[in-house]
Each structure stands twice: as structure tokens, then as C-alpha cells.
Design a protein around this motif. Sequence first.
Motif, PDB file in Angstrom:
ATOM      1  N   THR A 155      55.837  13.962  25.472  1.00 43.03           N
ATOM      2  CA  THR A 155      56.284  15.001  24.543  1.00 43.03           C
ATOM      3  C   THR A 155      55.157  15.358  23.581  1.00 43.03           C
ATOM      4  OG1 THR A 155      58.556  14.185  24.709  1.00 43.03           O
ATOM      5  CG2 THR A 155      58.043  15.597  22.840  1.00 43.03           C
ATOM      6  N   ALA A 156      54.483  14.342  23.043  1.00 41.36           N
ATOM      7  CA  ALA A 156      53.360  14.586  22.136  1.00 41.36           C
ATOM      8  C   ALA A 156      52.212  15.258  22.886  1.00 41.36           C
ATOM      9  CB  ALA A 156      52.898  13.280  21.503  1.00 41.36           C
ATOM     10  N   LEU A 157      52.011  14.870  24.128  1.00 41.24           N
ATOM     11  CA  LEU A 157      50.934  15.464  24.919  1.00 41.24           C
ATOM     12  C   LEU A 157      51.196  16.946  25.166  1.00 41.24           C
ATOM     13  CD1 LEU A 157      48.285  14.521  26.095  1.00 41.24           C
ATOM     14  CD2 LEU A 157      49.464  14.012  28.211  1.00 41.24           C
ATOM     15  N   VAL A 158      52.432  17.302  25.429  1.00 43.38           N
ATOM     16  CA  VAL A 158      52.779  18.716  25.599  1.00 43.38           C
ATOM     17  C   VAL A 158      52.510  19.472  24.297  1.00 43.38           C
ATOM     18  CG1 VAL A 158      54.719  20.319  25.901  1.00 43.38           C
ATOM     19  CG2 VAL A 158      54.445  18.393  27.460  1.00 43.38           C
ATOM     20  N   ALA A 159      52.877  18.875  23.170  1.00 45.45           N
ATOM     21  CA  ALA A 159      52.660  19.523  21.876  1.00 45.45           C
ATOM     22  C   ALA A 159      51.170  19.730  21.607  1.00 45.45           C
ATOM     23  CB  ALA A 159      53.296  18.694  20.762  1.00 45.45           C
ATOM     24  N   VAL A 160      50.356  18.735  21.898  1.00 49.13           N
ATOM     25  CA  VAL A 160      48.905  18.862  21.693  1.00 49.13           C
ATOM     26  C   VAL A 160      48.337  19.914  22.630  1.00 49.13           C
ATOM     27  CG1 VAL A 160      46.678  17.675  21.847  1.00 49.13           C
ATOM     28  CG2 VAL A 160      48.640  16.498  20.871  1.00 49.13           C
ATOM     29  N   ASN A 161      48.788  19.924  23.857  1.00 49.30           N
ATOM     30  CA  ASN A 161      48.312  20.903  24.827  1.00 49.30           C
ATOM     31  C   ASN A 161      48.666  22.323  24.382  1.00 49.30           C
ATOM     32  OD1 ASN A 161      46.969  21.136  27.457  1.00 49.30           O
ATOM     33  ND2 ASN A 161      48.897  22.070  28.100  1.00 49.30           N
ATOM     34  N   THR A 162      49.869  22.501  23.861  1.00 47.50           N
ATOM     35  CA  THR A 162      50.308  23.810  23.374  1.00 47.50           C
ATOM     36  C   THR A 162      49.465  24.232  22.171  1.00 47.50           C
ATOM     37  OG1 THR A 162      52.546  23.402  24.166  1.00 47.50           O
ATOM     38  CG2 THR A 162      52.289  25.103  22.490  1.00 47.50           C
ATOM     39  N   LEU A 163      49.239  23.296  21.260  1.00 52.09           N
ATOM     40  CA  LEU A 163      48.414  23.568  20.083  1.00 52.09           C
ATOM     41  C   LEU A 163      46.991  23.941  20.500  1.00 52.09           C
ATOM     42  CD1 LEU A 163      48.194  23.547  16.985  1.00 52.09           C
ATOM     43  CD2 LEU A 163      47.728  21.100  17.137  1.00 52.09           C
ATOM     44  N   MET A 164      46.470  23.212  21.461  1.00 48.99           N
ATOM     45  CA  MET A 164      45.130  23.467  21.964  1.00 48.99           C
ATOM     46  C   MET A 164      45.040  24.863  22.594  1.00 48.99           C
ATOM     47  SD  MET A 164      43.033  20.784  24.323  1.00 48.99           S
ATOM     48  CE  MET A 164      43.483  21.430  25.909  1.00 48.99           C
ATOM     49  N   ALA A 165      46.036  25.229  23.375  1.00 47.20           N
ATOM     50  CA  ALA A 165      46.048  26.541  24.040  1.00 47.20           C
ATOM     51  C   ALA A 165      46.077  27.681  23.026  1.00 47.20           C
ATOM     52  CB  ALA A 165      47.240  26.635  24.983  1.00 47.20           C
ATOM     53  N   ALA A 166      46.721  27.443  21.893  1.00 46.24           N
ATOM     54  CA  ALA A 166      46.774  28.475  20.855  1.00 46.24           C
ATOM     55  C   ALA A 166      45.505  28.488  20.007  1.00 46.24           C
ATOM     56  CB  ALA A 166      47.988  28.248  19.965  1.00 46.24           C
ATOM     57  N   ALA A 167      44.952  27.317  19.729  1.00 47.12           N
ATOM     58  CA  ALA A 167      43.828  27.219  18.796  1.00 47.12           C
ATOM     59  C   ALA A 167      42.484  27.592  19.421  1.00 47.12           C
ATOM     60  CB  ALA A 167      43.755  25.804  18.234  1.00 47.12           C
ATOM     61  N   LEU A 168      42.254  27.224  20.657  1.00 47.64           N
ATOM     62  CA  LEU A 168      40.931  27.432  21.249  1.00 47.64           C
ATOM     63  C   LEU A 168      40.507  28.903  21.324  1.00 47.64           C
ATOM     64  CD1 LEU A 168      40.775  24.650  23.973  1.00 47.64           C
ATOM     65  CD2 LEU A 168      39.560  24.758  21.798  1.00 47.64           C
ATOM     66  N   PRO A 169      41.369  29.824  21.742  1.00 47.80           N
ATOM     67  CA  PRO A 169      40.937  31.230  21.748  1.00 47.80           C
ATOM     68  C   PRO A 169      40.609  31.753  20.338  1.00 47.80           C
ATOM     69  CG  PRO A 169      42.870  30.953  23.131  1.00 47.80           C
ATOM     70  CD  PRO A 169      42.680  29.667  22.385  1.00 47.80           C
ATOM     71  N   THR A 170      41.369  31.308  19.351  1.00 46.16           N
ATOM     72  CA  THR A 170      41.103  31.713  17.968  1.00 46.16           C
ATOM     73  C   THR A 170      39.758  31.176  17.500  1.00 46.16           C
ATOM     74  OG1 THR A 170      43.471  31.723  17.500  1.00 46.16           O
ATOM     75  CG2 THR A 170      42.000  31.627  15.610  1.00 46.16           C
ATOM     76  N   MET A 171      39.495  29.909  17.853  1.00 48.36           N
ATOM     77  CA  MET A 171      38.205  29.312  17.491  1.00 48.36           C
ATOM     78  C   MET A 171      37.056  30.037  18.185  1.00 48.36           C
ATOM     79  SD  MET A 171      38.797  25.236  17.589  1.00 48.36           S
ATOM     80  CE  MET A 171      40.262  24.485  16.915  1.00 48.36           C
ATOM     81  N   ALA A 172      37.224  30.340  19.450  1.00 47.97           N
ATOM     82  CA  ALA A 172      36.168  30.999  20.221  1.00 47.97           C
ATOM     83  C   ALA A 172      35.857  32.385  19.661  1.00 47.97           C
ATOM     84  CB  ALA A 172      36.565  31.094  21.685  1.00 47.97           C
ATOM     85  N   ALA A 173      36.857  33.045  19.122  1.00 46.78           N
ATOM     86  CA  ALA A 173      36.670  34.387  18.572  1.00 46.78           C
ATOM     87  C   ALA A 173      35.855  34.379  17.277  1.00 46.78           C
ATOM     88  CB  ALA A 173      38.029  35.037  18.329  1.00 46.78           C
ATOM     89  N   GLN A 174      35.642  33.207  16.710  1.00 47.65           N
ATOM     90  CA  GLN A 174      34.902  33.106  15.450  1.00 47.65           C
ATOM     91  C   GLN A 174      33.394  33.190  15.637  1.00 47.65           C
ATOM     92  OE1 GLN A 174      36.275  29.504  13.593  1.00 47.65           O
ATOM     93  NE2 GLN A 174      38.346  30.283  13.297  1.00 47.65           N
ATOM     94  N   GLY A 175      32.936  33.226  16.864  1.00 47.43           N
ATOM     95  CA  GLY A 175      31.502  33.351  17.093  1.00 47.43           C
ATOM     96  C   GLY A 175      30.952  32.227  17.931  1.00 47.43           C
ATOM     97  N   PRO A 176      29.638  32.194  18.075  1.00 52.39           N
ATOM     98  CA  PRO A 176      28.995  31.174  18.920  1.00 52.39           C
ATOM     99  C   PRO A 176      29.280  29.752  18.420  1.00 52.39           C
ATOM    100  CG  PRO A 176      27.422  32.865  18.261  1.00 52.39           C
ATOM    101  CD  PRO A 176      28.669  33.110  17.482  1.00 52.39           C
ATOM    102  N   TRP A 177      29.343  28.833  19.366  1.00 53.64           N
ATOM    103  CA  TRP A 177      29.582  27.432  19.041  1.00 53.64           C
ATOM    104  C   TRP A 177      28.261  26.770  18.657  1.00 53.64           C
ATOM    105  CZ3 TRP A 177      34.645  25.830  19.192  1.00 53.64           C
ATOM    106  CH2 TRP A 177      35.542  26.589  19.943  1.00 53.64           C
ATOM    107  N   SER A 178      28.300  25.944  17.649  1.00 59.89           N
ATOM    108  CA  SER A 178      27.122  25.151  17.275  1.00 59.89           C
ATOM    109  C   SER A 178      26.989  23.999  18.273  1.00 59.89           C
ATOM    110  CB  SER A 178      27.279  24.596  15.859  1.00 59.89           C
ATOM    111  OG  SER A 178      28.244  23.550  15.843  1.00 59.89           O
TER     112      SER A 178
END
Length: 114
Positions: free
Chosen positions: A24-47
Motif C-alpha cells: 500500500t505504501a509502495l503504491v502511494a510512493v509510486n503515485t507520488l513519484m509519477a506526479a512529482a517527476l514531470p513537475t521536477m523535470a519541467a523546472q529545467g536541466p538536472w544538476s
Amino acid sequence: MDRQQSLLQLAQKMSAATAAADWTALVAVNTLMAAALPTMAAQGPWSPAERAALAALRQLHLQAQHCAHLASGELAARMSEMQSNKEGWMAYAMTGEDNELDEHSDPAATGTTA
């Protein structure tokens, strides 16, 4: 919170959920990750540090997938075993119920009086 810190938090949560086999926690983390990563990527190049944290998160995600796959296989095998033994379980359950009924219906069988 900066991206590197967010990635490290996600990695920590994923690692803990995987280690605990908390699906259950793994599903929650996976869902959070799926939402957060595109937003993070849109912030510009990764260091370089962010790329390293992202790579670590990716590795943990692969490990979580592997663990979930193994657990799924174990569950499938256990369910198959239970299904193949279903008739025996049912007969055992029926025998247990019959014995319990016999004991309660015949006071002489238990050495008690009503």
C-alpha cells in the motif's frame, strides 16, 4: 524543498516500503513519484547531484518492481496450492464441525450432565 532533497525523500520512502513489503505504501510512493517527476523535470536541466539522486531513485524503483514481482509469484503459488487442497480443507472443516456438534449434543460423550 529543492529537487535533490525531494528525490532523496522519495527514494527513502520507496526503500522503506520495499523493505517492509508494504505494498500500500509502495503504491502511494509510486503515485507520488509519477506526479512529482514531470513537475521536477519541467523546472529545467538536472544538476549532477540531482541526476545522481534520480538514478538512485530509478534503481530503487526497479528493485521495488522486482520484489513486487517475486511476492506476486509467491502469492500465486500459495493460492494455487490452496486451490489444489480445497477438497481436503473442506472435508477437514466439515469433520471438525461434525465433531463439535456431536460433543454438544451428547452429554455422555464428554462426561458432563445437563
